[in-house]
Scaffold this motif. Structure first.
Motif, PDB file in Angstrom:
ATOM      1  N   ASN A 173      21.173   9.796  51.338  1.00  0.00           N
ATOM      2  CA  ASN A 173      22.001  10.977  51.549  1.00  0.00           C
ATOM      3  C   ASN A 173      23.320  10.799  50.787  1.00  0.00           C
ATOM      4  O   ASN A 173      23.938   9.736  50.829  1.00  0.00           O
ATOM      5  CB  ASN A 173      22.277  11.177  53.040  1.00  0.00           C
ATOM      6  CG  ASN A 173      22.967  12.493  53.322  1.00  0.00           C
ATOM      7  OD1 ASN A 173      24.179  12.606  53.213  1.00  0.00           O
ATOM      8  ND2 ASN A 173      22.193  13.498  53.685  1.00  0.00           N
ATOM      9  N   GLU A 174      23.757  11.861  50.121  1.00  0.00           N
ATOM     10  CA  GLU A 174      24.933  11.769  49.261  1.00  0.00           C
ATOM     11  C   GLU A 174      26.247  11.716  50.035  1.00  0.00           C
ATOM     12  O   GLU A 174      27.267  11.273  49.492  1.00  0.00           O
ATOM     13  CB  GLU A 174      24.967  12.968  48.301  1.00  0.00           C
ATOM     14  CG  GLU A 174      23.818  13.002  47.315  1.00  0.00           C
ATOM     15  CD  GLU A 174      24.006  12.025  46.168  1.00  0.00           C
ATOM     16  OE1 GLU A 174      25.129  11.533  45.983  1.00  0.00           O
ATOM     17  OE2 GLU A 174      23.016  11.741  45.470  1.00  0.00           O
ATOM     18  N   THR A 175      26.254  12.150  51.291  1.00  0.00           N
ATOM     19  CA  THR A 175      27.516  12.226  52.025  1.00  0.00           C
ATOM     20  C   THR A 175      27.589  11.326  53.250  1.00  0.00           C
ATOM     21  O   THR A 175      28.690  10.963  53.671  1.00  0.00           O
ATOM     22  CB  THR A 175      27.797  13.678  52.460  1.00  0.00           C
ATOM     23  OG1 THR A 175      26.663  14.192  53.163  1.00  0.00           O
ATOM     24  CG2 THR A 175      28.070  14.556  51.262  1.00  0.00           C
ATOM     25  N   PRO A 193      22.873  17.293  52.111  1.00  0.00           N
ATOM     26  CA  PRO A 193      24.190  16.682  51.928  1.00  0.00           C
ATOM     27  C   PRO A 193      25.310  17.373  52.695  1.00  0.00           C
ATOM     28  O   PRO A 193      26.425  16.845  52.756  1.00  0.00           O
ATOM     29  CB  PRO A 193      24.411  16.810  50.416  1.00  0.00           C
ATOM     30  CG  PRO A 193      23.679  18.063  50.051  1.00  0.00           C
ATOM     31  CD  PRO A 193      22.465  18.094  50.938  1.00  0.00           C
ATOM     32  N   ASP A 208      17.307  19.714  40.351  1.00  0.00           N
ATOM     33  CA  ASP A 208      18.570  19.010  40.576  1.00  0.00           C
ATOM     34  C   ASP A 208      19.723  19.963  40.268  1.00  0.00           C
ATOM     35  O   ASP A 208      19.532  20.998  39.623  1.00  0.00           O
ATOM     36  CB  ASP A 208      18.662  17.753  39.709  1.00  0.00           C
ATOM     37  CG  ASP A 208      19.473  16.646  40.378  1.00  0.00           C
ATOM     38  OD1 ASP A 208      20.272  16.964  41.298  1.00  0.00           O
ATOM     39  OD2 ASP A 208      19.320  15.471  39.997  1.00  0.00           O
ATOM     40  N   THR A 237      18.171   6.095  38.085  1.00  0.00           N
ATOM     41  CA  THR A 237      19.230   6.267  39.078  1.00  0.00           C
ATOM     42  C   THR A 237      20.583   6.094  38.413  1.00  0.00           C
ATOM     43  O   THR A 237      20.700   5.411  37.384  1.00  0.00           O
ATOM     44  CB  THR A 237      19.068   5.264  40.235  1.00  0.00           C
ATOM     45  OG1 THR A 237      20.058   5.517  41.240  1.00  0.00           O
ATOM     46  CG2 THR A 237      19.210   3.827  39.751  1.00  0.00           C
ATOM     47  N   ARG A 250      27.029   6.546  41.685  1.00  0.00           N
ATOM     48  CA  ARG A 250      28.014   7.583  41.975  1.00  0.00           C
ATOM     49  C   ARG A 250      29.438   7.035  42.021  1.00  0.00           C
ATOM     50  O   ARG A 250      30.398   7.770  41.778  1.00  0.00           O
ATOM     51  CB  ARG A 250      27.701   8.245  43.324  1.00  0.00           C
ATOM     52  CG  ARG A 250      26.356   8.935  43.399  1.00  0.00           C
ATOM     53  CD  ARG A 250      26.307  10.168  42.548  1.00  0.00           C
ATOM     54  NE  ARG A 250      25.052  10.891  42.709  1.00  0.00           N
ATOM     55  CZ  ARG A 250      24.501  11.642  41.766  1.00  0.00           C
ATOM     56  NH1 ARG A 250      25.107  11.747  40.591  1.00  0.00           N
ATOM     57  NH2 ARG A 250      23.371  12.261  41.978  1.00  0.00           N
ATOM     58  N   PRO A 279      24.676   5.707  46.840  1.00  0.00           N
ATOM     59  CA  PRO A 279      25.838   6.468  46.355  1.00  0.00           C
ATOM     60  C   PRO A 279      27.144   6.074  47.023  1.00  0.00           C
ATOM     61  O   PRO A 279      28.217   6.457  46.542  1.00  0.00           O
ATOM     62  CB  PRO A 279      25.460   7.918  46.674  1.00  0.00           C
ATOM     63  CG  PRO A 279      24.473   7.824  47.793  1.00  0.00           C
ATOM     64  CD  PRO A 279      23.710   6.562  47.549  1.00  0.00           C
ATOM     65  N   HIS A 280      27.066   5.315  48.115  1.00  0.00           N
ATOM     66  CA  HIS A 280      28.270   4.892  48.835  1.00  0.00           C
ATOM     67  C   HIS A 280      28.624   3.431  48.593  1.00  0.00           C
ATOM     68  O   HIS A 280      29.672   2.972  49.043  1.00  0.00           O
ATOM     69  CB  HIS A 280      28.069   5.113  50.340  1.00  0.00           C
ATOM     70  CG  HIS A 280      27.605   6.497  50.679  1.00  0.00           C
ATOM     71  ND1 HIS A 280      28.454   7.577  50.747  1.00  0.00           N
ATOM     72  CD2 HIS A 280      26.361   6.988  50.950  1.00  0.00           C
ATOM     73  CE1 HIS A 280      27.765   8.667  51.046  1.00  0.00           C
ATOM     74  NE2 HIS A 280      26.500   8.335  51.176  1.00  0.00           N
TER      75      HIS A 280
END
Length: 793
Positions: free
Chosen positions: A55-57, A105, A222, A336, A339, A427-428
Motif C-alpha cells: 500500500n502506498e500510504t 491508497p 497505472d 519496481t 518511492r 514505498p515506505h
C-alpha cells in the motif's frame, strides 16, 4: 436400529448480507459439540507468487497473490502472511486463482482481488472481483461475464486491477480474450466495459494450444499522479500503450510506444509491467517476447527491454541493462521503483535459467545498472569461474529450496529464484524489498547496503584479465512464513510422522508440523502422486511420483518411517513425466504393488523393495491399487467401476461380483486400519454415479452411504475410546452442503467439522485422520497446502 444424524456447523460469525467471512491462519470453527482449530503443516511457500503489492500510504500493509492458492496479507508483528480466501468453497474453487490485487491508497481498509483460475473449460465458473472494506476480513463478490486466468500464461503481468488515487471509488480492470478494459465507479460493487477504450489486445502466445492460446488483452493500469493521467498497457506490439487525461472518457495511443515497446532485437514484444517515478517524471516499462512465466530467451537473442518515457516531453529512451554474465538477457519479469529515492529502480530477468536469475539495480534512472551477482573466467578458462554476490541467500526454515542440489560452480543450489514477476521495494522503507518466485518469497531489510558495495568485477592490469572484487554481502532470507501454496496429492499419517506427496515439490516427511521437515529427494520426484504404508509395520512407507531422466524409478521405498529413501527399478516403456500411477504396500511390508500411470502398462509387484518387478495377473493397466491394513495377503484394486481383490499378496487379482460402483470421475478407496477387509470408497461424477460406499467383506459387496450425495475422499484416525472403530473423515456433500465430515460411530452419524470460513476450495484429493491424536484431521488442498485441524482445548 440407531438413527443416522447430521450436525452441521454454525457460522463463524454474523456478516453483512453481501459479505462472506474471511479466515485466519489458526482460527477456531464453532460447532454444536466440538470446536476445531485449523493450521497448516508448514512448508513455507511451495508455489508461484506472481504479485506482491505494498500500500502506498499505510506502512506494513502488504498483499501477496498466488496463482492457485488465494490471497494473503502481511502481519508485521509476526513477520508472516495471513490467508484471506479460505472461505471460498468447492463450487467456486477457481476464485483461488488471483490474477491481480489492488490496495486502496486513500481508504486503506479497502482491498480488491480479480479472481478466476483458467480461461479455458478447465474452470467452469466465470471470473469475479472480490471487494473488502476491512483488509480482507470479510468479502463481497462481483461476478463478471467472462473468465480470468490466475493460473494462465501472463499471470505475472500487471497489475491488471487498479484503484484510481484521484477518486478511489473508481477502479479499472484489464481483461484477456477481447473483453477489453472495465471500470467500476462504486468501489468494485458493479462493473461495466469501458466502451471508449479502443484496443482489447491481440497477442497470442500459441494459437494451437488450449492453455497458451489466450489473447493476453489489457495487461496493466497505472496512474501519473503529477499529470492526472491514466496509462494502460495492452498486449499488442503495434499499439501497446494508451493514455487518458479525462478520467477515462477518451483514450489516445501514446506516440512512439510501438517502436519502443513493440520490438526487441527484431522480436515482437509486449509491455509486461510498468512503474512510475513521479518525482522525476518517468514511466518505466519492461517488455517481453512472451507473457511468461515459463519461457527463456528466444532463438534470436534478447527477449525484452527496459524502456523509459519522459512524461514532460514524450521522449522514449532504451535503458535496458547491457550486461548478462552468460550472454543475451532472455527477457524481464518484475520491475519496481524506490518511492523514497527517486531515480532508483530494479528489474529481474525471466528466465535466466542457468546459473541464476539476475536482479538489476539502477540509481540513475536506468542510465547505468549493477547486477546482483557476476562471475568471470580466469585466463585458462578453469572451472568453476569465480562468482561474487551482493547478498547471501538464507533458506533457514525452508531448507528444501535447494531441491536436493549442491552448489555447482556459479550455479548455486539455493537460487535467487525463477519466474520473478513479483518484485517490490517498500514505498515506505528503501531498505525493504520482497520478491516472489516459483517456490517462495525472498526479502531483506538491508537493501541499500547494495549501493555502497561498488562493482563486482574489475580488471587486473598485470594479469590482463577480469577478476571478481570482494564485497561485504548482506543477507536475503525467506519471507514466506504463513503462505502455504502446495498442491497436496496424498497423505500418510503414521503416528508422530506425516508423509505427504505434493505437486511440483515431490513430498515431505514431517515429525514437527511447525517445520517444513525433509523433502523426499530420492527418488527425484518432480511431483509426488501417492504414498502408502504397511498397516502392521508403518515404518515401511512407499510412494510414487513423476520423474525426469533415467536415474530413478517412479516408486520410492523407506523402511525407517520416511527418514531415508531408496529408489526402485525403472520399467521398460514407462517414461518419466506423468506416469507415476498408484502404489500399495501390503500389511507386513513384504510386497509392493505398483500400477503405472501411462495407461498401457499392466500393474507389477515386487518382493525385494522394488529392485525387480513382476507382472501382476488379472489387473488392467491403470488400475488403482490399495492394500488391506491388517491382512498381508489381501490387496485391492479398482478400474472402470470393477473392483478386484487379491488373496495371495498381490501376485494375482480377480474381479469381485460387486456392481454399482462409479466408473468415472475422481474415484478412490481406502482400507480401515485394524479392520480386516473393511473398505470405504468415494467418488464419481455429478451426471452419473457419485457418493460413498462401504464394504466389510473385502470388496465383494458394497453398501451405499445414502447420507452423501457426493463424496470425494475418505480417511481414518484414532477412534473414540480404546476399542472404538476408527474415526472416519470425508470431504463430501450432504444435504446440499459441502464440508469436511466426521463420524465416530462407524458411519451411523456424521458431523461437519469445518465451517463456512474454512473451506479451502477443492479438497477432494485426500484426507486422513491421525492414528494417535483423536479428532485430528489432515486435508489435502489444491494450492492451500496441507491443512490440519485439532479439537480446540
Amino acid at each position: 436400529m440407531r438413527r443416522r444424524t447430521f450436525t452441521a456447523s454454525l457460522g463463524a460469525a454474523a456478516v453483512a448480507a453481501t459479505a462472506v467471512p474471511g479466515a485466519a491462519a489458526a482460527a477456531t470453527s464453532r460447532r454444536c459439540d466440538d470446536a476445531y482449530t485449523w493450521r497448516n503443516a508448514v512448508v513455507n511457500g511451495g508455489g508461484y507468487v506472481p504479485g506482491i503489492v505494498f500500500n502506498e500510504t499505510e506502512p506494513d500493509l502488504i498483499y501477496a497473490r498466488t496463482d492457485i492458492g488465494g490471497l494473503y496479507r502481511w502481519q508485521e508483528g509476526t513477520q508472516s502472511w495471513l490467508p484471506l480466501l479460505d472461505w471460498i468453497g468447492w463450487d467456486q474453487w477457481g476464485w483461488t486463482g488471483v490474477v491481480s490485487v489492488a490496495t486502496d491508497p486513500v481508504e486503506t481498509n479497502r482491498v480488491y482481488a480479480a479472481v478466476g483460475t483458467y480461461t479455458n473449460d478447465w474452470d467452469p465458473s466465470p471470473g469475479a472481483v472480490l471487494y473488502s472494506d476491512d483488509k480482507g476480513a470479510t468479502w463481497g463478490v462481483a461476478e463478471l461475464p467472462f473468465k480470468q486466468g490466475g493460473n494462465m500464461p501472463g499471470r505475472g503481468m500487471g497489475e491488471r486491477l487498479a484503484v484510481d488515487p484521484a477518486d478511489n471509488a473508481n477502479l479499472y480492470l484489464g481483461t484477456p480474450n477481447g473483453n477489453g478494459l472495465w471500470k467500476s465507479a462504486d468501489f468494485g460493487r458493479t462493473w461495466a466495459k469501458v466502451e471508449s477504450f479502443p484496443n482489447a489486445g491481440n497477442f497470442v502466445q500459441d494459437p494451437g494450444s488450449d492453455y497458451s492460446d489466450d489473447n493476453q488483452g489489457v495487461v496493466w493500469i497505472d496512474f501519473d499522479l503529477a499529470g492526472g493521467r491514466t496509462f494502460v498497457g495492452v498486449a499488442d506490439p503495434d499499439d501497446p500503450l494508451y493514455v487518458s487525461s479525462d478520467g477515462g472518457a477518451t483514450w489516445q495511443a501514446v506516440p512512439g510506444a510501438a517502436a519502443a515497446l513493440g520490438t526487441a532485437d527484431g522480436n515482437r514484444t509486449i509491455p509486461k509491467q510498468a512503474a512510475f517515478d513521479h518525482e522525476n517524471g518517468h514511466l518505466f516499462i519492461v517488455t517481453g517476447w512472451d507473457p511468461g512465466p515459463y519461457n527463456g530467451a528466444p532463438a534470436s537473442g534478447r527477449g525484452g527491454s527496459v524502456q523509459r518515457l519522459t512524461l514532460a516531453t514524450g521522449e522514449w529512451t532504451d535503458v535496458t541493462p547491457g550486461h548478462n554474465p552468460i550472454g543475451a538477457i532472455p527477457g524481464f519479469g518484475g520491475l519496481t521503483v524506490d518511492r523514497k529515492r527517486p531515480g532508483t529502480l530494479m528489474a529481474a530477468t525471466q528466465n535466466n535459467w542457468w546459473p541464476d536469475e539476475i536482479i538489476y539495480r539502477s540509481t540513475d534512472s536506468g542510465q547505468t545498472w549493477e547486477t546482483s551477482w557476476d562471475y568471470v573466467w580466469d585466463a585458462n578458462w578453469s572451472w568453476p569461474p569465480a562468482r561474487t554476490d551482493r547478498f547471501t541467500m538464507d533458506a533457514s526454515g525452508s531448507e528444501w529450496l535447494s531441491f536436493g542440489h549442491t552448489d555447482d560452480g556459479p550455479a548455486y543450489a539455493v537460487k535467487h529464484g525463477w519466474m520473478i514477476d513479483a518484485l517490490a521495494i517498500d514505498p515506505h522503507d528503501s531498505d525493504r524489498i520482497m520478491w516472489g518466485t516459483g517456490a517462495t518469497i525472498w526479502g531483506t531489510e538491508r537493501l541499500t547496503e547494495w549501493d555502497g558495495q561498488g562493482p563486482l568485477v574489475g580488471w587486473d592490469a598485470e594479469a590482463g584479465h577480469q577478476v571478481t572484487l570482494p564485497v561485504e554481502p548482506f543477507t536475503v532470507a525467506v519471507r514466506a512464513e504463513g503462505l502455504e501454496e502446495t498442491a497436496v496429492q496424498d497423505i500418510a499419517a503414521l503416528g508422530g510422522t506425516l508423509v505427504s506427496a505434493m505437486g511440483d515439490l515431490g513430498g515431505f516427511v514431517q515429525t514437527d508440523l511447525g517445520r517444513a521437515g525433509t523433502q523426499i529427494r530420492r527418488p527425484n520426484w518432480t511431483s509426488g502422486r501417492g504414498v502408502d504404508f504397511a498397516g502392521l509395520h508403518p515404518d515401511v512407507v512407499v510412494g510414487t511420483g513423476d520423474v525426469e531422466g533415467d536415474a530413478d524409478g517412479h516408486v520410492g521405498v523407506s523402511t525407517d518411517g520416511g527418514a531415508t529413501w531408496l529408489t526402485t527399478a525403472r520399467l521398460e516403456g514407462v517414461a518419466g513425466g506423468g506416469n507415476a500411477g498408484s502404489v500399495a504396500v501390503n500389511a507386513d511390508g513384504s510386497v509392493v504393488v505398483w500400477s503405472p500411470g501411462n495407461g498401457t502398462t499392466a500393474p507389477v509387484y515386487s518382493t525385494d523393495l522394488g529392485q525387480t518387478w513382476t507382472p501382476v495377473e488379472g489387473l488392467p493397466a491403470g488400475a488403482l491399487v490399495r492394500s488391506d491394513r491388517s491382512d498381508p495377503n489381501r490387496l485391492y484394486a479398482l478400474a472402470s467401476g470393477v473392483f478386484y481383490a487379491s488373496v495371495d499378496g498381490g501376485t494375482t487379482f480377480a474381479a469381485t461380483p460387486a456392481t454399482g460402483l462409479p466408473a468415472e470421475g475422481n474415484v478412490d478407496f481406502r482400507a480401515v486400519p485394524g479392520k480386516r477387509r473393511h473398505l470405504w470408497l468415494t467418488g464419481g461424477k455429478t451426471d452419473g454415479v457419485y457418493g460413498m460406499w462401504r464394504s466389510t467383506d473385502g470388496g465383494r459387496s458394497w453398501r451405499r452411504i445414502r447420507d452423501f450425495e457426493e463424496a470425494d475422499a475418505v480417511g481414518f484416525g484414532k477412534g473414540r475410546g480404546r476399542r472404538g472403530y476408527p474415526a472416519i473423515f470425508t470431504s463430501a456433500k450432504a444435504g446440499g452442503k459441502r464440508g469436511i465430515w466426521r463420524s465416530t460411530d462407524e458411519g451411523l452419524s456424521w458431523q461437519r467439522v469445518n465451517d463456512d470460513a474454512h473451506q479451502w476450495a477443492w479438497t477432494g484429493k485426500a484426507i486422513s485422520g491421525d492414528p494417535e491424536v483423536y479428532g485430528r484431521v489432515y486435508i489435502a488442498t489444491n494450492g492451500r497446502g496441507l491443512v490440519y485441524g485439532d479439537i480446540a482445548e
